[in-house]
Enzyme design. Sequence first.
Site, PDB file in Angstrom:
ATOM      1  N   THR A 156       0.945  -1.124  -0.184  1.00 51.30           N
ATOM      2  CA  THR A 156      -0.031   0.047   0.021  1.00 51.30           C
ATOM      3  C   THR A 156       0.831   1.153   0.045  1.00 51.30           C
ATOM      4  OG1 THR A 156      -1.539   1.204   1.412  1.00 51.30           O
ATOM      5  CG2 THR A 156      -0.109  -0.134   2.498  1.00 51.30           C
ATOM      6  N   ASP A 157       0.316   2.249  -0.540  1.00 56.62           N
ATOM      7  CA  ASP A 157       1.046   3.569  -0.409  1.00 56.62           C
ATOM      8  C   ASP A 157       0.947   4.158   0.947  1.00 56.62           C
ATOM      9  OD1 ASP A 157      -1.690   4.371  -0.162  1.00 56.62           O
ATOM     10  OD2 ASP A 157      -1.886   5.770  -1.781  1.00 56.62           O
ATOM     11  N   LYS A 178       2.192  -3.198   7.510  1.00 54.73           N
ATOM     12  CA  LYS A 178       2.656  -3.287   5.972  1.00 54.73           C
ATOM     13  C   LYS A 178       3.959  -2.968   5.591  1.00 54.73           C
ATOM     14  CE  LYS A 178       0.470  -4.462   2.883  1.00 54.73           C
ATOM     15  NZ  LYS A 178       0.241  -5.764   2.450  1.00 54.73           N
TER      16      LYS A 178
END
Length: 351
Positions: free
Chosen positions: A133-134, A163
């Site tokens: 994910t960003d 993450k």
Amino acid sequence: MTILVTGGAGFIGSNFVLDWLDQSQEKVVTLDALTYAGNRENLARLKGDERHHFVHGDIGDRALLDQLLVTHRPRAILHFAAESHVDRSIHGPGAFIKTNVEGTFTLLEAARAYWSGQAEAIKGDFRFLHVSTDEVYGSLAPNDPAFTEAHPYEPNSPYSASKAASDHLVRAWHHTYGLPVLTTNCSNNYGPFHFPEKLIPLMIVNALAGKPLPVYGDGQQIRDWLYVKDHCSAIRTVLAQGRLGETYNVGGWNEKANIDIVRTVCALLDELRPSSDGPYARLITYVKDRPGHDRRYAIDARKIERELGWRPAETFETGIRKTVQWYLDHPGWVARVQSGAYRDWIETQYA
């Protein structure tokens, strides 16, 4: 040939599995723990399809992973499985550490053992693609340039921290052990099968039910929005062409403030399913902002375009219309995922 997809009954994973089998005869083994957001019904149209094999299990189960890898001998592992909701991570971070960090570690070790035991030709073709994910990059000021792959990691929530940790593990297993990995960091996804705790599906289902549309703070948090099927095409491209050990940012080139997203959904519903009570925007309700809410994310997706030739096919306007229409066309799916536990969560979170 076979690929193994973890988290393949979730939102992005199920869209990937369905799109893959629409375009390929290559078999898919789907592994999913079927937690609250994993839904076997997402893959219902594959029932009886000999190209698809579903396994109910956890990525933390090493014995199961070893068995699946030896039995099915996949040429690639696509790792979608994750706890992925910031709000839930604030209330219960332990599950995010267990799945996103410990689960990824177990999967990497199983993959390494399997890959190490193969003949050189097979080892050279194997890939471990990690979907991230960003949010690992933190938050941007209004005029900051968008996140590139070289942006430092600055996660601000338990979800994004977990993450980020998983990204670092994947990188380390490549540099230490030579495992042939690829990583993608995507922006906010939307589209079919999105569990209705996230912004866009929550707004759709609440509006149709005549319930308040909760908007955090002033609603000016900005995200880059990516239609899920574009994300799936990017992953297929990275799997086929990506350079080993590299990270590719995947974005939709659609920066939008949350309140603008909500108003767009309301306007589409006014057009496609008008309410006798008046415009749906009347239901917009501002609620207390969540702790540590990142102000802006923006993805610079030039690397994947420059190196691999990928760009999203959908604009936000075309993607959001398809998404709203999908929810209007699938009321049964929505009703079945809105269990008592889901209702209790929504009431607690947005009270």
